[in-house]
Design a protein around this motif. Structure first.
Motif, PDB file in Angstrom:
ATOM      1  N   ASN A  57       0.695  -1.171   0.325  1.00 15.03           N
ATOM      2  CA  ASN A  57       0.126   0.294   0.416  1.00 15.03           C
ATOM      3  C   ASN A  57       1.045   1.304  -0.354  1.00 15.03           C
ATOM      4  O   ASN A  57       1.987   1.470   1.366  1.00 15.03           O
ATOM      5  CB  ASN A  57      -0.772   0.229   1.060  1.00 15.03           C
ATOM      6  N   GLY A  58       0.512   2.460  -1.107  1.00 16.30           N
ATOM      7  CA  GLY A  58       1.476   3.514  -0.885  1.00 16.30           C
ATOM      8  C   GLY A  58       3.033   3.159  -1.204  1.00 16.30           C
ATOM      9  O   GLY A  58       3.217   2.386  -1.631  1.00 16.30           O
ATOM     10  N   ASP A  59       3.641   3.535   0.154  1.00  9.11           N
ATOM     11  CA  ASP A  59       5.181   3.267   0.009  1.00  9.11           C
ATOM     12  C   ASP A  59       5.182   3.283   1.322  1.00  9.11           C
ATOM     13  O   ASP A  59       6.627   3.411   1.310  1.00  9.11           O
ATOM     14  CB  ASP A  59       6.061   4.662  -0.679  1.00  9.11           C
ATOM     15  N   TYR A  60       4.687   2.353   1.993  1.00  8.27           N
ATOM     16  CA  TYR A  60       4.324   1.876   3.261  1.00  8.27           C
ATOM     17  C   TYR A  60       4.258   0.115   3.214  1.00  8.27           C
ATOM     18  O   TYR A  60       4.632  -0.504   2.575  1.00  8.27           O
ATOM     19  CB  TYR A  60       3.350   2.268   4.265  1.00  8.27           C
ATOM     20  N   GLY A  61       5.670  -0.154   4.479  1.00  5.23           N
ATOM     21  CA  GLY A  61       5.886  -1.481   4.903  1.00  5.23           C
ATOM     22  C   GLY A  61       6.095  -2.644   3.471  1.00  5.23           C
ATOM     23  O   GLY A  61       7.062  -2.423   2.938  1.00  5.23           O
ATOM     24  N   LEU A  62       5.240  -2.704   3.373  1.00  6.20           N
ATOM     25  CA  LEU A  62       5.402  -3.949   1.771  1.00  6.20           C
ATOM     26  C   LEU A  62       6.010  -3.384   1.214  1.00  6.20           C
ATOM     27  O   LEU A  62       6.723  -3.399   0.059  1.00  6.20           O
ATOM     28  CB  LEU A  62       4.410  -4.869   2.204  1.00  6.20           C
ATOM     29  N   CYS A  76      -0.020 -13.602  -4.797  1.00  8.78           N
ATOM     30  CA  CYS A  76      -0.795 -13.036  -3.434  1.00  8.78           C
ATOM     31  C   CYS A  76      -2.302 -12.875  -3.506  1.00  8.78           C
ATOM     32  O   CYS A  76      -2.152 -13.925  -5.086  1.00  8.78           O
ATOM     33  CB  CYS A  76      -0.236 -11.975  -3.202  1.00  8.78           C
ATOM     34  N   SER A  77      -3.051 -12.602  -3.227  1.00 13.71           N
ATOM     35  CA  SER A  77      -4.252 -12.991  -4.026  1.00 13.71           C
ATOM     36  C   SER A  77      -5.331 -11.648  -4.505  1.00 13.71           C
ATOM     37  O   SER A  77      -5.911 -11.285  -5.229  1.00 13.71           O
ATOM     38  CB  SER A  77      -5.338 -13.063  -2.967  1.00 13.71           C
ATOM     39  N   PHE A  78      -4.466 -10.273  -4.027  1.00 11.97           N
ATOM     40  CA  PHE A  78      -5.312  -9.035  -4.037  1.00 11.97           C
ATOM     41  C   PHE A  78      -3.635  -8.018  -4.574  1.00 11.97           C
ATOM     42  O   PHE A  78      -3.344  -7.103  -3.860  1.00 11.97           O
ATOM     43  CB  PHE A  78      -5.934  -8.157  -2.701  1.00 11.97           C
ATOM     44  N   PRO A  79      -3.192  -8.124  -5.395  1.00 13.22           N
ATOM     45  CA  PRO A  79      -1.806  -6.824  -6.131  1.00 13.22           C
ATOM     46  C   PRO A  79      -2.125  -5.575  -6.296  1.00 13.22           C
ATOM     47  O   PRO A  79      -1.037  -5.007  -6.570  1.00 13.22           O
ATOM     48  CB  PRO A  79      -1.519  -7.994  -7.325  1.00 13.22           C
ATOM     49  N   ARG A  80      -3.971  -4.895  -6.996  1.00 14.96           N
ATOM     50  CA  ARG A  80      -3.901  -4.465  -7.273  1.00 14.96           C
ATOM     51  C   ARG A  80      -4.530  -3.811  -6.507  1.00 14.96           C
ATOM     52  O   ARG A  80      -6.560  -3.918  -6.528  1.00 14.96           O
ATOM     53  CB  ARG A  80      -4.014  -4.140  -8.922  1.00 14.96           C
ATOM     54  N   GLN A  81      -4.990  -2.822  -6.121  1.00 14.79           N
ATOM     55  CA  GLN A  81      -6.045  -1.258  -5.898  1.00 14.79           C
ATOM     56  C   GLN A  81      -5.192   0.269  -5.471  1.00 14.79           C
ATOM     57  O   GLN A  81      -4.853   0.578  -6.642  1.00 14.79           O
ATOM     58  CB  GLN A  81      -5.869  -1.812  -4.269  1.00 14.79           C
ATOM     59  N   SER A  82      -6.201   0.855  -5.110  1.00 11.97           N
ATOM     60  CA  SER A  82      -5.817   1.858  -6.039  1.00 11.97           C
ATOM     61  C   SER A  82      -4.463   2.767  -5.658  1.00 11.97           C
ATOM     62  O   SER A  82      -3.991   3.973  -6.252  1.00 11.97           O
ATOM     63  CB  SER A  82      -6.990   3.243  -4.889  1.00 11.97           C
ATOM     64  N   ASP A  83      -4.385   2.563  -4.405  1.00 11.03           N
ATOM     65  CA  ASP A  83      -3.051   3.046  -3.739  1.00 11.03           C
ATOM     66  C   ASP A  83      -1.457   1.687  -3.947  1.00 11.03           C
ATOM     67  O   ASP A  83      -0.857   1.521  -3.349  1.00 11.03           O
ATOM     68  CB  ASP A  83      -2.933   3.186  -2.807  1.00 11.03           C
ATOM     69  N   SER A  84      -1.440   0.951  -5.097  1.00 10.40           N
ATOM     70  CA  SER A  84      -1.098   0.248  -5.324  1.00 10.40           C
ATOM     71  C   SER A  84       0.063   0.310  -6.404  1.00 10.40           C
ATOM     72  O   SER A  84       0.938  -0.282  -7.015  1.00 10.40           O
ATOM     73  CB  SER A  84      -0.881  -1.180  -6.038  1.00 10.40           C
ATOM     74  N   TRP A  85       0.845   1.710  -6.649  1.00  7.24           N
ATOM     75  CA  TRP A  85       1.496   2.386  -7.215  1.00  7.24           C
ATOM     76  C   TRP A  85       2.982   1.261  -7.733  1.00  7.24           C
ATOM     77  O   TRP A  85       3.422   1.259  -9.297  1.00  7.24           O
ATOM     78  CB  TRP A  85       1.371   3.686  -7.569  1.00  7.24           C
ATOM     79  N   VAL A  86       3.335   0.965  -6.398  1.00  7.17           N
ATOM     80  CA  VAL A  86       4.904  -0.182  -6.438  1.00  7.17           C
ATOM     81  C   VAL A  86       4.714  -0.761  -7.432  1.00  7.17           C
ATOM     82  O   VAL A  86       5.691  -1.152  -8.430  1.00  7.17           O
ATOM     83  CB  VAL A  86       5.114   0.527  -4.926  1.00  7.17           C
ATOM     84  N   PHE A  87       4.071  -1.926  -6.942  1.00  6.34           N
ATOM     85  CA  PHE A  87       3.737  -3.201  -7.376  1.00  6.34           C
ATOM     86  C   PHE A  87       4.067  -3.138  -9.240  1.00  6.34           C
ATOM     87  O   PHE A  87       3.875  -4.187  -9.931  1.00  6.34           O
ATOM     88  CB  PHE A  87       2.433  -3.807  -7.166  1.00  6.34           C
ATOM     89  N   ASP A  88       2.145  -2.179  -9.002  1.00  5.04           N
ATOM     90  CA  ASP A  88       1.931  -1.639 -10.617  1.00  5.04           C
ATOM     91  C   ASP A  88       3.067  -1.507 -11.755  1.00  5.04           C
ATOM     92  O   ASP A  88       3.584  -1.972 -13.133  1.00  5.04           O
ATOM     93  CB  ASP A  88       0.870  -0.626 -10.601  1.00  5.04           C
ATOM     94  N   GLU A  89       3.923  -0.382 -11.061  1.00  2.00           N
ATOM     95  CA  GLU A  89       5.455   0.054 -12.051  1.00  2.00           C
ATOM     96  C   GLU A  89       6.794  -1.572 -12.143  1.00  2.00           C
ATOM     97  O   GLU A  89       6.451  -1.156 -12.951  1.00  2.00           O
ATOM     98  CB  GLU A  89       5.737   1.086 -11.728  1.00  2.00           C
ATOM     99  N   LEU A  90       6.837  -2.058 -10.490  1.00  3.17           N
ATOM    100  CA  LEU A  90       7.095  -3.393 -11.310  1.00  3.17           C
ATOM    101  C   LEU A  90       6.980  -4.339 -11.834  1.00  3.17           C
ATOM    102  O   LEU A  90       7.531  -4.909 -12.949  1.00  3.17           O
ATOM    103  CB  LEU A  90       7.659  -3.426  -9.749  1.00  3.17           C
TER     104      LEU A  90
END
Length: 228
Positions: A57-62, A76-90
């Motif tokens: 979430n966001g730039d926090y924690g994981l 994982c089961s839920f990779p994309r949400q409104s604040d998952s921009w780090v994962f999305d880009e990777l």
């Protein structure tokens, strides 16, 4: 005297090596062991396989761990949400591998590993892309797909309180995946708000028995003086 309590995050995390498979507790940020994750980042551990409910979430924690380039693959089961921009880009740039697992299947596969079971049959995912290449079974008129247990080298989880034997109690929904992840890892490291004296935890409230926990680290609270 059994004493699983630790005072140094760096010391307890230093046993984790590059390429390890790590389960990280949490449902979003609820129950996420952020301080343990920050410790991983500081140690510069790379090429990790992470098992978690979502992908940060966001730039926090994981998400911060992903941003540091420490993760090769996430299950994982839920990779994309409104604040998952780090994962999305990777993911869009091919810098991280994803194994998508329905949430119920994720829990069941972790539980299977913790209980010492082999592969399990589940109806979830049958007939979809998630079942491609996997054995199937028709049982009593219903179709199932075979899923393998998910086991890890380490589990990093968060609890409210623990004692020096490793017994843990959780705070409300922060409990989520922590108990089953503790059962399915070779080494469980629990971040707690407080380490209490033996006998201070109500046995009826202990969710994770100490047999499943190897290390307890107090974050932001004093540890009690230990007595035999």
């Amino acid at each position: 005297m059994i004493d699983k309590s630790q005072t140094s995050l760096t010391e307890v995390l230093s046993q984790i090596k590059d390429g390890s498979t790590i389960m990280i507790g949490g449902f979003g940020t609820a129950g996420q062991p952020a301080e343990l994750i920050d410790g991983l980042i500081e140690l510069g551990i790379k090429d990790l396989i992470i098992v978690n409910n979502n992908a940060g979430n966001g730039d926090y924690g994981l998400a911060k761990l992903l941003k540091a380039g420490a993760v090769r693959k996430i299950i994982c089961s839920f990779p994309r949400q409104s604040d998952s921009w780090v994962f999305d880009e990777l993911y869009r740039t091919g810098k991280i591998e994803l194994e998508l697992v329905p949430q119920g299947n994720l829990a069941c596969r972790i539980q299977a590993a913790g209980m010492g079971l082999g592969p399990i049959y589940t109806p979830t995912g049958f007939g979809t892309l998630l079942a491609e290449g996997k054995p199937t079974l028709n049982y009593e008129g219903k179709d199932y797909v075979l899923e393998n247990p998910i086991r890890a080298d380490f589990a990093l989880i968060k609890a409210q309180q623990g004692d020096r034997w490793g017994n843990l109690v959780y705070r409300k929904s922060a409990r989520n995946f922590g108990p089953i992840m503790a059962m399915a890892a070779d080494v469980t490291i629990a971040q707690v708000s407080e380490v209490v004296e033996l006998g201070a935890l109500d046995p009826e409230h202990i969710i994770t028995p100490g047999i499943f926990v190897q290390h307890v680290v107090a974050v932001g609270a004093k540890q009690p003086e230990l007595s035999t």
